[in-house]
Design an enzyme around this catalytic site. Structure first.
Site, PDB file in Angstrom:
ATOM      1  N   GLY A 153       0.840  -1.199   0.000  1.00 49.07           N
ATOM      2  CA  GLY A 153       0.000   0.000   0.000  1.00 49.07           C
ATOM      3  C   GLY A 153       0.869   1.241   0.000  1.00 49.07           C
ATOM      4  N   LYS A 154       0.235   2.370  -0.291  1.00 48.11           N
ATOM      5  CA  LYS A 154       0.994   3.620  -0.361  1.00 48.11           C
ATOM      6  C   LYS A 154       1.542   4.012   0.997  1.00 48.11           C
ATOM      7  CE  LYS A 154      -1.233   5.544  -4.438  1.00 48.11           C
ATOM      8  NZ  LYS A 154      -2.226   6.484  -4.955  1.00 48.11           N
ATOM      9  N   SER A 155       2.567   4.836   0.987  1.00 48.31           N
ATOM     10  CA  SER A 155       3.197   5.292   2.219  1.00 48.31           C
ATOM     11  C   SER A 155       2.169   6.018   3.088  1.00 48.31           C
ATOM     12  CB  SER A 155       4.354   6.232   1.860  1.00 48.31           C
ATOM     13  OG  SER A 155       5.157   6.432   2.974  1.00 48.31           O
ATOM     14  N   GLY A 156       2.129   5.672   4.380  1.00 53.49           N
ATOM     15  CA  GLY A 156       1.225   6.354   5.308  1.00 53.49           C
ATOM     16  C   GLY A 156      -0.156   5.731   5.419  1.00 53.49           C
ATOM     17  N   VAL A 157      -0.407   4.623   4.710  1.00 51.50           N
ATOM     18  CA  VAL A 157      -1.745   4.017   4.731  1.00 51.50           C
ATOM     19  C   VAL A 157      -1.969   3.202   6.015  1.00 51.50           C
ATOM     20  CG1 VAL A 157      -1.289   1.800   3.582  1.00 51.50           C
ATOM     21  CG2 VAL A 157      -3.449   2.997   3.140  1.00 51.50           C
ATOM     22  N   GLY A 158      -0.875   2.849   6.719  1.00 48.95           N
ATOM     23  CA  GLY A 158      -1.026   2.147   7.996  1.00 48.95           C
ATOM     24  C   GLY A 158      -0.494   0.727   8.006  1.00 48.95           C
ATOM     25  N   LYS A 159       0.458   0.434   7.123  1.00 52.66           N
ATOM     26  CA  LYS A 159       0.991  -0.940   7.028  1.00 52.66           C
ATOM     27  C   LYS A 159       1.722  -1.337   8.312  1.00 52.66           C
ATOM     28  CE  LYS A 159       3.465  -0.073   3.315  1.00 52.66           C
ATOM     29  NZ  LYS A 159       3.075   1.330   3.037  1.00 52.66           N
ATOM     30  N   SER A 160       2.627  -0.464   8.776  1.00 56.76           N
ATOM     31  CA  SER A 160       3.437  -0.798   9.956  1.00 56.76           C
ATOM     32  C   SER A 160       2.581  -0.854  11.219  1.00 56.76           C
ATOM     33  CB  SER A 160       4.560   0.228  10.133  1.00 56.76           C
ATOM     34  OG  SER A 160       5.422   0.195   9.015  1.00 56.76           O
ATOM     35  N   ASP A 177       8.843  -2.259   5.919  1.00 50.88           N
ATOM     36  CA  ASP A 177       9.271  -1.218   4.980  1.00 50.88           C
ATOM     37  C   ASP A 177       9.862  -1.767   3.680  1.00 50.88           C
ATOM     38  OD1 ASP A 177       9.440   1.515   4.283  1.00 50.88           O
ATOM     39  OD2 ASP A 177      11.594   1.448   4.606  1.00 50.88           O
ATOM     40  N   GLU A 202       8.860   0.778  11.989  1.00 53.10           N
ATOM     41  CA  GLU A 202       8.824   2.240  12.085  1.00 53.10           C
ATOM     42  C   GLU A 202       7.374   2.687  12.222  1.00 53.10           C
ATOM     43  OE1 GLU A 202       9.168   6.249   9.492  1.00 53.10           O
ATOM     44  OE2 GLU A 202       9.990   4.425   8.571  1.00 53.10           O
ATOM     45  N   ARG A 243     -17.474  -7.931  -2.710  1.00 50.74           N
ATOM     46  CA  ARG A 243     -18.211  -8.200  -1.474  1.00 50.74           C
ATOM     47  C   ARG A 243     -18.442  -9.694  -1.241  1.00 50.74           C
ATOM     48  NH1 ARG A 243     -22.910  -3.766  -0.800  1.00 50.74           N
ATOM     49  NH2 ARG A 243     -23.094  -4.909   1.150  1.00 50.74           N
TER      50      ARG A 243
END
Length: 308
Positions: A153-160, A177, A202, A243
């Protein structure tokens, strides 16, 4: 960048270096091992000189029966300027002519105590692992109930943050990362962490945390086979999300197709639980239980009954 040199084999398999020491920095570019029986019999038309050459009891016995001229000529032909090395198995005696030719061409001659077939198998496995195609992917790799889940997912989406919640729930972090991936087989992708950031997560606002120090050795893994990709994306009002789960999307990494799920992110959705359930559901599908297909079949039955 050269991944394996002859000296790596000497260290890994505790080989005895007998001659040709100048060539121990030669690169090995192919994982196949050659047993040059036909070449020793005099047929050099298709000699794979760029491979490691392995001489066992059969080859050495045959060499011993050759007359001096043939033996010298054929063993010289085995030693070329691109041959990474010649290994003698079973701790057998090395022919004098081979030692002379190897010194002249700087081809390392090594000796192992292992039997030929077992040595060949160990060498091939090691070289295939080292020479496997590799790539790096931006994402997080977590072992969830034995399923290697790559979260992208894009940076900042909440992966970590999601990975942290999964670790708290008892699952194991492999990499955050940057995930280094190597293709060990046609359908086997192994993910691991770069050494510099191993066991680290991180978290924005907290900084870098050491998962192993905080949660213990059971919370981390060094590597894991990747079997599922979950892509996190911000919820798009205009996009139609699956769905039922009947359509299976695939993502290609190197040459391998991996099942991919797209999970929309918005406040109030517990991503860790969703990903945990996705991993369990993926395991069930591999066991032959597909809830979406079962529901679809039941729905079809109801519609058919209604029409009658």
């Amino acid at each position: 960048m050269v991944k394996v040199r002859t000296k790596d084999l000497i260290e890994k398999f505790d080989l005895e270096l007998i001659s040709g020491e100048e060539g121990i920095d030669r690169p090995i570019s192919i994982s196949d091992i050659s047993r040059p029986g036909l070449e020793i019999a005099g047929f050099f038309d298709y000699y794979p000189e760029e491979r490691i050459q392995l001489l066992g009891k059969t080859e050495l016995t045959f060499i011993g029966k050759l007359d001096d001229g043939d033996r010298k000529y054929r063993l010289q032909r085995l030693c070329t300027d691109i041959t990474p090395g010649i290994i003698i198995s079973r701790g057998m005696e090395v022919p004098e002519e081979l030692l002379e030719a190897s010194e002249r061409e700087s081809v390392p001659v090594m000796r192992s105590k292992l039997k030929t077939t077992r040595l060949s198998s160990h060498l091939t496995n090691y070289l295939e692992g080292k020479l496997a195609p590799t790539t790096a992917v931006h994402g997080v790799l977590v072992d969830i109930y034995g399923v290697g889940v790559l979260i992208t997912g894009k940076s900042g989406v909440g992966k970590s943050e999601t990975a942290l919640e999964l670790v708290k729930r008892g699952h194991r972090l492999v990499a955050d990362d940057c995930v280094e991936i190597r293709q060990e087989d046609q359908d086997t992708l192994i993910g691991s962490s770069p050494e510099l950031i191993e066991h680290l997560l991180e978290i924005r606002g907290l900084g870098i945390i050491n998962v192993m120090t905080l949660f213990g050795a059971g919370a981390v893994r060094s590597y894991k086979r990747i079997t599922l990709v979950i892509n996190l994306e911000l919820w798009d009002q205009n996009k139609q999300y699956d769905r039922l789960g009947l359509d299976e999307e695939k993502m290609k990494i190197i040459d391998t197709d991996i099942t991919k799920l797209t999970v929309p992110v918005r406040p109030g959705r517990n991503l860790a639980v969703i990903i945990e359930v996705a991993a369990m559901n993926f395991r069930l599908k591999r066991m032959g239980v597909n809830a979406a297909e079962q529901f679809s079949a039941r729905l079809s039955d109801v519609i058919d009954d209604g029409e009658h």
